[in-house]
Each structure stands twice: as structure tokens, then as C-alpha cells.
Scaffold this motif. Structure first.
Motif, PDB file in Angstrom:
ATOM      1  N   ARG A   1       0.829  -1.194   0.000  1.00 44.29           N
ATOM      2  CA  ARG A   1       0.000   0.000   0.000  1.00 44.29           C
ATOM      3  C   ARG A   1       0.868   1.250   0.000  1.00 44.29           C
ATOM      4  O   ARG A   1       2.056   1.200   0.253  1.00 44.29           O
ATOM      5  CB  ARG A   1      -0.927  -0.007   1.215  1.00 44.29           C
ATOM      6  N   GLY A   2       0.197   2.362  -0.252  1.00 44.82           N
ATOM      7  CA  GLY A   2       0.904   3.631  -0.245  1.00 44.82           C
ATOM      8  C   GLY A   2       1.042   4.257  -1.610  1.00 44.82           C
ATOM      9  O   GLY A   2       1.769   5.240  -1.762  1.00 44.82           O
ATOM     10  N   GLU A   3       0.347   3.722  -2.638  1.00 40.23           N
ATOM     11  CA  GLU A   3       0.473   4.311  -3.956  1.00 40.23           C
ATOM     12  C   GLU A   3      -0.294   5.627  -4.023  1.00 40.23           C
ATOM     13  O   GLU A   3      -1.267   5.834  -3.298  1.00 40.23           O
ATOM     14  CB  GLU A   3      -0.033   3.353  -5.032  1.00 40.23           C
TER      15      GLU A   3
ATOM     16  N   VAL B   1       5.894  11.553  -3.495  1.00 41.96           N
ATOM     17  CA  VAL B   1       6.552  10.488  -4.257  1.00 41.96           C
ATOM     18  C   VAL B   1       8.003  10.843  -4.541  1.00 41.96           C
ATOM     19  O   VAL B   1       8.535  10.558  -5.611  1.00 41.96           O
ATOM     20  CB  VAL B   1       5.788  10.231  -5.585  1.00 41.96           C
TER      21      VAL B   1
ATOM     22  N   ARG C   1       4.281   4.719  -6.383  1.00 41.20           N
ATOM     23  CA  ARG C   1       4.402   4.330  -4.986  1.00 41.20           C
ATOM     24  C   ARG C   1       5.861   4.409  -4.600  1.00 41.20           C
ATOM     25  O   ARG C   1       6.714   3.713  -5.160  1.00 41.20           O
ATOM     26  CB  ARG C   1       3.896   2.904  -4.772  1.00 41.20           C
TER      27      ARG C   1
ATOM     28  N   THR D   1      -0.210   5.459 -11.332  1.00 38.70           N
ATOM     29  CA  THR D   1       0.088   5.535  -9.904  1.00 38.70           C
ATOM     30  C   THR D   1       1.586   5.477  -9.685  1.00 38.70           C
ATOM     31  O   THR D   1       2.324   4.869 -10.478  1.00 38.70           O
ATOM     32  CB  THR D   1      -0.588   4.387  -9.128  1.00 38.70           C
TER      33      THR D   1
END
Length: 981
Positions: free
Chosen positions: A325-327, A375, A551, A549
Motif C-alpha cells: 500500500r501507499g500508492e 513520491v 508508490r 500511480t
């Protein structure tokens, strides 16, 4: 030399004299050796034993005519070079004085066993006396004997039955060749001089070599099989011992190509793997081929992004695949919080993802710095769906904006361009496409190091199809996955004169910033967070993008990337272990192209019949998938090699059985005192919610068949199955929630634990994310309704619905009415009547009232009246009725008094209050009572006019009450017995 046979001896016409130069000496001593020829040629007939020699066998001795010394007593036969002669041949003396001899075999000779024999012969005289003392021998002469053949054997066919197949409608030089052999040893009798067809009236002929051909074109419809007999003769005119049978099958006209092709193939979802070509086989019409290659192509580009996949959002798919997770979504749906994509045109998509179109000029998304700052770093994973060009891309404007050159096919197109701030420096990267090349330009430190360019040459970049790109950067290592397949880059250090990017954080999708004419790259740039001018962007991208996306942090494992891209449908091969020798199978990563290659036709046909289509989705996307089969043959003779046309068909995926999502366990009413709603946690709306998902399918039962005496109609059976929901929504009916007075609460800990997302507004609460039914039950059971103190109303209605497969299948709508039980002390809110409404209203009518209050349009701004409000309206209606009745009575009495004065009528009428009796039927619905009140008010004037036209009026109170009863019955609109008032 002529020899004649007389009896058992050979007589020569003359006897040779003594050798020339010899001198005759009369002496009894044996002084000379016998003399014979040095070589003889002999012939013997097969099955005979007398050898005819040339020259004849004579032994001469110079001691002749002496007795004994000049006579020949015998011949000795010695083994020849071939080891034969002593056993098989012998020589005898016919005349001792003349030395004449005879050679013969001890047993009959067989030419087939041995045709030629060789041996040596030697003559010896009688010596000096009868005992043969001092006998002398001649030299050894070689004898060659040839056995002459006799035609004793007849021809014999190699096979007793010959079979052949021939296409119809053609003349052939040779259909089949028969062969016979003769066991005789000589060419005269061992050769087959001619063959003959002994069956009459057949359209075939045979030559001396045994080749059979047809004399006229054959027709399989007239005669499919021809059977006839042939015989053979040798040159000695001996006929074959047994004739041979010939069977020729006439085949219909042969058309080289694929036979058994089915243009339409149907697939029922949930069937697993289904063969596409179960009866397909290749016919080459006896053409010899040494390589066959067939390519099966399944076109699924119009189904989603290249093929049938899970119809969940990209975020849900990432969670189902176990992605970290974390995108950060760089192209989110337009909203007030994500307005940088609002100017981009969007296209419809079969899944939940949003597809954005870029035309290379005006369609550019500038990501805010607050998003780009999340990012930063040199370790990140960039993922996106890309489709270059395409008919759906809106064309750019004909006139370029200032500072921007016209686009060309040779111009590099930038997908994403970003300069991010690290801890103490700035790094820059851009992902671009140029022709069929994909490049990543990476600058670890814009103020110090030189840039590095990673380059890939890919056909997927320029084929105008959807492809999934996953770029994992862990500098200096870069890994690219295209459709789940890894591609290694060619590393290029760019040492050219490249200006350093400005050390400023910014991110753009669909283009990159560059220098304008006559200005530095930093000029005319707006403040942070605002979008630069359009003419500042260069290298615009033309195509479609979705699911972009980024990440930060560690890169994704290969298994996760494969899961994110995985197609749920494609081509497959049944059983690789059954492949014949020399067969090869190739399948591309997206399983849309399957290639078969082999050299044997039979093995190839078996392999083609095992090509299957599979779709692992339980609810596959229905529709048509075009099919193509392309075949190439390579023959020994390239000039006569077959050329097969491409076959086209289509696969039809049928509509799957729709799942039925049922919401239950929640009553139509939830009644609680207001203090419970005003508590800190509120009241749960769906504490006993149950969600069941089932599939309905048609089955035939044996009992139905037996009862009906035949085939029974299909019966719908419902089976409970485990499903994954992807969203539920709780929506207030009527007015939206007032944030100052009421709110809906959800257990956020449960949502975070399960990875679900929530949108909580005053109009609805939407919980999204692919999860099991049990998880959604737990989450929805935790939804609570809370009121501010003193904000309790009479009622509030809510509607609950769920869906799966991105809203493709929805549940029933569960409506809940929340009632507030007010105390008896409240005069302005007579909700105390709510407790007794079950006694006042019939249960069957109660459900009808609720259904009548259901609001099909959730956006209507009307409040539905509750039970207490309905009762108040009924009471007011009765009051109005009583007032109208009183007025009516007064007017009626006044008219009767006027009648008595005028003499028109006799008697009088008096108002009798005792006749007025009101009976309320509690079984009647409140709609009827509301109708009575409305009708009474609207028709009051009409009733007065009708009463004025009455000719007579009764004087008794009972008659007046009867009139009142009829009037009320008429107003009620019913034909039943009148009520008494």
C-alpha cells in the motif's frame, strides 16, 4: 567340333595323330605323360547330369600304340577355386586306346541353387603293366560348367491384395503398381514379360511393368470402390500360380485446406476450458509437407483493457493481489480535492477505472506540489495502462499555441515528467515514447551528476493496443514489466549538452516543460501549485492513459505485477503430454496468440483439436471475441506447395447467471427514544443485517419428469455461493442530513483494518473495496445514527444497497424507517400515539402504508409523514365533516319551515341530536379518511345545490339520520352498507 551321341559313347569323326615332331620308338617302357587341353567349357541341362564339353575330352599319350604305356586308364577330378567339383562331378574313360572321356554330375543339378561350377581334371595312363606300375599323369585342366535353366517355376505376386485411393475426376499415369517374381534362374524364364487384367469391363489398364492407371475419369457418386483381378506371365509363357486382387477407392474431390471449421463457438461462463476446434483437421491432398505452422489469434482488445479481467477498481485489484500500500493516484477522478484532471476528456470503460485522453497539445495534467512531494526519492514504482494513438483520441487543434511546434511522428512524446525534491537535492525523471521505443530519462541530482537514459525497443509501444507498464526504479537498477513480462534495458549515458532542469518541484502528465523561443526555461512560470502556461509544454503525448500511480519505497515483486496484469481469459492447450514428436506450442504472455508447429499432419491435427479457450471469471464479460486461424505450409517442392487462406470466426461468451444479492434481517421500523439517538455512539441502524448471495439456474428434476409423464420445464434453483462485494451505500431518503443536527457514524478502525474506503457526505455514505460478504456485514452493522440534543423529529428513513463487479450486479434496496418515541408530556409532538399505532392499524394495511411512502427518487426534497402526523390529519378531517353536517342540518330545517308557511308541505322537521352517532372503523386505512375529508371540503357546495332540488323531506328524526347516512356513504365513494353518524 561336332559331337554326336551314339548309345552311351561319343564317336569322333577322326582320331588325332601323334603330336608333331614326335618320334616313334618301339619300347615297352612308359616314357611319356598323357596330354589334355588346358581349359574346357561345359554345358549341362538343369535336372540332367551329362556335361557337354568344348572341346571334347580326349587324352593323348606319345607311348601309343604300346600296350599299357600308350593307353589312358582314367581321369581324376580335383576341387576347383569355388570348392566344388569333387562331390558333384566325375570323369570316366570311354575308350582307353583313344583316350576319350566323359564328364557327368553325380546328381541332377539345380540352376536356382548354383548356376555355374568350376573344377580341374587330370588324365593318367595305364603304366607299364596291368597293375599300373610307373603310371604317369597329365597336367591339370580347368573345366567350367554352366547349368542351363529350365522353365520350371511360375510367377508369384509379391502381395495377394493391392489397395489404393484416388481422387475423382482426374486421369492418372499410375494409381498403383503390382509386382510378380519368378524363381527361375535365367533371364529368359525369370523375367515377367507382361501383366493382364482378367476382370472384364473395368476402367483400368495395366502395362508390362505392372502399373495400373484409369482409362477414364472416375466418379465417386457412380461407384465408390473398384475391385478386380490381375495375373502375370513370364517369358516362357508360364502364368502366375495365383492371381492378385486390386481394390481402388474413389475419393471425392480433394480440396486442400481445413475441414470441420466452425465459425461460431459458444462459451458458457463457468465451463472452464472448452476446445475451440474439436473436429478440425488439415487436408493436404497427398501433398508432401515437411513443416506446418498454425497461428490462432483471439481478439480481446475491445473487452476492457485487452482482455477480460476482474471488474474491480485498480485500488481493489492491488489489494487483492497483495501489493504494497501507499500508492499515489496521479490521475484520480475529477473532484474538488483533485481538480487537476477536470480539464481532461474521459472515455467510458468496462471496468471501474477512468480512461483519460491526451491529444498532444491541450490535454495536460499538472499535478499539484502537495501530491508530487509524496513520491520523492530514488526508489519508486510507476504503474500505468497505456494505449498509443487510437480513434478515441481527440485531435489537437490545427493552430499550435505560441511557443509550441507542430507535432510530428518523429517527435518524442512524454507520458510523465517530474522533478521532485529529495532530502538535500532535486531529482528529475521523464518517461517518454518515440516510435516503437520507450525511454526513461533519469537525473539523480540535477545539480551534480549527469543524466542516465534507459531505452527499450518494444512492439507493444506502437501497436495501438492496451498494455500495462510497471517501471520499478531502484537506482541504478531499473526493471520494466510490460504485460507482466520483464524486459532488460540498454543503458545509455547521455553526455550531450543537456541543460540542467530547474531545481523546482513539479510534475506533469501528458507533456514536459521546455524552453520557449527566446526565453529561459524558468521564465513566465506561475507560482507553486498553479499550472504553467500551455505554450511552456513540449513533447505532448497522444493516446490514452489510465491507472497512473506512483508508490515510493521498495519495488513490487514479480508475482504481484503478474497478478495486476493477469488476464482471466485466453487461449490454452489441453494436455502437453499428448503432443506428438516434433510438435511445438508457443503462447504469448497475454494468451491471445497461440502458435502450433510440427512436421507430421496426423500429430498436427490432434494438436489443433486440443486448443482451448478458458475464462476463470465466474461472471465473465459477455460478448463476441473474433477468432483467426492462419496456416503456413513448407513443402519439398516450393512451386507446388499449398497456400491456405486465413479462417475467421468468433467466440461468443454467453450471459452468465446473474447473482442475487439479498439484504435482510432489518425490520421496516426502528423505534427508540430520542435520548438513545442523542448518546455519544448513537443507535446502530442495521444490527442484525444479513447478506446472502445466490445463483439461480435452471434444472430438470426426475420427480417432475415422472409426474408430468414427459420432459418437465426448467425449474429455477438457487444456490448460495461465496461472493466478493465491492461497495455498499447508505442513503437518507428525503432531505439530506443536517450536519448540525444529525450524522452517520462508521467504525473507522474496521475500515482501516480491512483496507476499505469510505465517502461520507450529507447525501450518502459509500463504502467501497473488494471484500467478502462477512466483512461488509461487520462494517454495515457498525453504522450508527446519532442526533444532536433536542433535534429529534418524528421519523427519518434510510435506504441500504450493495453491489459487486463494479456495480454490475446490485442487491435489493432495504428501506429502514427510524421513529423517535417521544414522551407523553410533549404536546407539540403527539408521538405517544405511535406506541398504539399497531392497535389502530391493521398489519396488512400497515405494510401497504409503508410501501406507499417509499420514494423511488432519492433526490426528492420532501419529508414523508409519519404515523402520528397521519392520525392528526384524520382527526382534523373528522372535525371538518362534523362542522359541514351541522351547517347542512341548519339549512335543511330552514327550508322545511319555509315549506310549512307556504302550504307546500305538511308537518315539520326537528333537529334530533340523538340521531347523530359517529362510528369509526379502525380497520380502515388512513388514506380513505384523508379522502373523506378532502371530498367533503371539495364537494360541500355541490351537496347544497342537490339538497335545494329535493322535492320532499322526511319529518321524522330517523329519516333525517338515514339521509345523513346516504350522504356520508356517497362521499366515501363506496357501495357498502352505510355507516351511522
Amino acid at each position: 567340333l561336332t559331337l554326336t551321341r551314339a548309345g552311351s559313347s561319343l564317336i569322333a569323326p577322326f582320331v588325332p595323330a601323334s603330336p608333331p615332331g614326335s618320334v616313334s620308338v618301339d619300347c615297352s617302357a612308359n616314357k611319356h605323360k598323357p596330354w589334355i587341353e588346358t581349359e574346357y567349357q561345359g554345358i549341362v541341362m538343369e535336372n540332367d547330369n551329362t556335361v557337354l564339353l568344348s572341346p571334347p575330352l580326349f587324352a593323348l599319350d606319345k607311348d601309343a600304340p604300346l600296350h599299357y604305356a600308350g593307353e589312358i586308364c582314367g581321369f581324376r577330378v580335383h576341387n576347383g577355386p569355388s570348392g566344388s567339383g569333387t562331390v558333384q562331378f566325375e570323369a570316366v574313360v570311354l575308350d582307353r586306346s583313344t583316350g576319350e572321356g566323359l564328364v557327368r554330375s553325380k546328381e541332377p543339378l539345380d540352376c536356382e541353387s548354383q548356376r555355374e561350377h568350376s573344377f580341374t581334371i587330370q588324365a593318367y595312363d595305364c603304366g607299364e603293366g596291368p597293375d599300373g606300375a610307373n603310371s604317369k599323369k597329365s597336367h591339370k585342366a580347368t573345366v567350367h560348367v554352366r547349368v542351363n535353366d529350365v522353365n520350371e517355376f511360375s510367377p508369384v505376386f509379391v502381395e495377394r491384395r493391392y489397395e489404393a485411393s484416388v481422387p475423382e475426376g482426374r486421369l492418372f499415369d499410375r494409381i498403383v503398381r503390382v509386382e510378380a517374381l519368378d524363381a527361375d534362374c535365367s533371364p529368359q524364364y525369370s523375367q515377367i514379360c507382361f501383366y493382364d487384367i482378367i476382370t472384364p469391363n473395368v476402367p483400368f489398364a495395366i502395362d508390362n511393368d505392372g502399373n495400373i492407371k484409369n482409362t477414364e475419369p472416375l466418379d465417386s457418386k457412380r461407384q465408390r470402390v473398384y475391385t478386380f483381378w490381375v495375373t502375370a506371365f513370364d517369358c516362357g509363357k508360364n502364368r502366375a500360380q495365383a492371381d492378385a486382387q486390386v481394390v481402388i477407392t474413389v475419393k471425392p474431390s480433394c480440396k486442400p485446406g481445413w475441414n470441420g471449421w466452425t465459425k461460431r463457438v459458444e462459451y458458457t461462463p463457468g465451463s472452464g476450458s472448452v476446445p475451440l476446434f474439436p473436429s478440425l483437421h488439415l487436408e493436404t491432398c497427398e501433398e508432401t509437407v515437411w513443416n506446418i505452422q498454425a497461428t490462432v489469434e483471439l481478439q480481446t482488445g475491445h473487452i476492457g483493457k485487452g482482455c477480460d479481467r476482474d471488474s474491480y477498481s485498480d485500488r481493489s485489484v492491488r489489494r487483492l493481489c497483495g501489493a504494497v500500500r501507499g500508492e499515489v493516484d496521479l490521475l484520480p477522478p475529477p473532484s474538488p480535492a483533485a481538480n487537476w484532471t477536470s480539464s481532461l476528456p474521459t472515455l467510458p470503460s468496462s471496468d471501474s477505472s477512468l480512461v483519460f485522453s491526451f491529444n498532444g497539445s491541450a490535454h495536460i495534467a499538472a499535478v499539484p506540489n502537495s501530491v508530487a512531494a509524496a513520491v520523492s526519492g530514488d526508489h519508486f514504482t510507476l504503474q500505468l495502462w497505456m494505449r498509443r494513438g487510437g480513434a478515441n483520441v481527440q485531435p489537437a487543434s490545427s493552430a499550435p499555441t505560441p511557443g509550441q511546434s507542430r507535432g510530428s511522428h518523429k517527435e518524442e512524446e512524454t507520458i510523465i515528467c517530474s522533478t521532485v525534491r529529495n532530502e538535500d537535492s532535486f531529482s528529475h525523471y521523464s518517461l517518454s515514447v518515440h516510435g516503437c521505443r520507450l525511454s526513461l530519462f533519469y537525473w539523480p541530482d540535477v545539480s551534480a551528476t549527469r543524466p542516465v537514459k534507459f531505452l527499450w525497443k518494444l512492439e507493444q509501444v506502437c501497436d495501438s493496443e492496451w498494455h500495462h507498464l510497471s517501471l520499478s526504479v531502484q537506482f541504478p537498477s531499473v526493471t520494466l514489466y510490460v504485460d507482466g513480462v520483464t524486459f532488460d534495458p540498454a543503458l545509455i549515458h547521455d553526455n550531450g549538452a543537456i541543460p540542467n532542469p530547474a531545481p523546482r518541484q513539479r510534475m506533469v502528465i501528458g507533456a514536459c516543460w521546455g524552453e520557449s523561443r527566446g526565453a529561459h526555461s524558468d521564465a513566465n512560470t506561475t507560482e507553486t501549485g498553479s499550472r504553467p502556461l500551455a505554450w511552456r509544454y513540449v513533447g505532448g503525448y497522444r493516446g490514452l492513459l489510465s491507472g497512473v500511480t506512483v508508490r515510493p519505497g521498495s519495488v513490487e515483486p514479480h508475482s504481484v505485477v503478474e497478478c495486476l496484469y493477469a488476464c482471466r481469459e485466453g487461449l490454452d492447450f489441453g494436455d502437453l503430454e499428448t503432443l506428438g514428436s516434433g510438435m511445438k506450442v508457443h503462447v504469448n504472455p497475454s494468451q491471445s496468440v497461440l502458435v502450433l508447429e510440427g512436421d507430421d499432419i496426423e500429430s498436427f491435427n490432434r494438436a489443433v483439436q486440443q486448443v482451448t479457450y478458458r475464462n476463470s471469471l465466474r461472471f465473465a464479460t459477455p460478448g463476441v471475441r473474433p477468432l483467426k486461424l492462419t496456416t503456413s505450409l513448407r513443402c519439398f517442392s516450393e512451386e507446388s506447395c499449398l497456400s491456405l487462406k486465413q479462417l475467421e470466426g468468433y467466440l461468443v461468451v454467453l450471459q452468465p447467471d446473474a447473482p442475487q444479492i439479498s439484504l435482510s434481517g432489518v425490520g421496516p421500523h426502528l423505534a427508540r427514544p430520542p435520548p438513545e439517538f442523542e448518546g455519544p455512539r448513537g443507535v446502530p441502524l442495521f444490527p442484525e443485517l444479513r447478506i446472502v448471495c445466490s445463483l439461480s439456474h435452471a434444472v430438470n428434476t426426475a420427480a417432475q419428469v415422472m409426474e408430468g409423464g414427459g420432459e418437465s420445464p426448467d425449474t429455477l434453483m438457487s444456490d448460495a455461493v461465496a461472493h466478493t462485494l465491492d461497495g455498499c451505500e447508505v442513503q437518507p431518503l428525503g432531505e439530506e442530513l443536517n450536519p448540525e443536527r444529525e450524522e452517520l457514524l462508521v467504525d473507522m478502525d474496521v475500515l482501516r483494518e480491512r483496507g476499505l474506503e469510505i465517502i461520507n457526505t450529507t447525501a450518502y455514505i459509500a463504502i467501497t473495496g473488494a471484500e467478502s460478504i462477512s466483512v461488509y456485514e461487520d462494517v454495515l452493522r457498525s453504522v450508527r445514527y446519532r442526533l444532536a440534543k433536542g433535534s429529534a423529529r418524528f421519523e427519518r428513513r434510510f435506504r441500504l444497497s450493495c453491489s459487486e463487479m463494479n456495480g454490475r450486479y446490485t442487491s435489493n434496496e432495504l428501506t429502514l424507517e427510524v421513529n423517535f418515541l417521544h414522551s407523553l408530556d410533549s404536546l407539540y409532538h403527539p408521538s405517544h400515539l405511535l406506541a398504539s399505532q399497531q392497535q389502530f392499524l391493521h398489519p396488512s394495511q400497515h405494510s401497504g402504508e409503508l410501501s406507499g411512502h417509499s420514494m423511488p427518487n432519492p433526490h426528492r426534497n420532501s419529508v414523508v409523514p409519519g404515523a402520528a402526523t397521519v392520525i392528526i390529519m384524520v382527526c382534523v378531517g373528522f372535525l371538518v365533516v362534523m362542522v359541514i353536517l351541522g351547517v347542512f342540518r341548519i339549512r335543511s330545517i330552514h327550508r322545511r319551515s319555509e315549506g310549512e308557511i307556504g302550504g307546500a308541505k305538511e308537518g315539520s322537521s326537528q333537529w334530533d341530536d340523538s340521531a347523530l352517532t359517529i362510528i369509526v372503523n379502525p380497520m380502515e386505512s388512513f388514506e380513505s379518511r384523508m379522502g373523506i375529508a378532502a371530498d367533503t371540503e371539495g364537494e360541500g357546495e355541490e351537496e347544497e345545490e342537490e339538497d335545494e332540488e329535493e322535492e320532499e323531506a322526511t319529518d321524522s328524526p330517523d329519516d333525517a339520520a338515514g339521509d345523513d347516512q346516504r350522504i356520508i356513504a356517497k362521499k366515501d365513494g363506496r357501495d357498502a352498507n352505510p355507516r351511522r353518524y
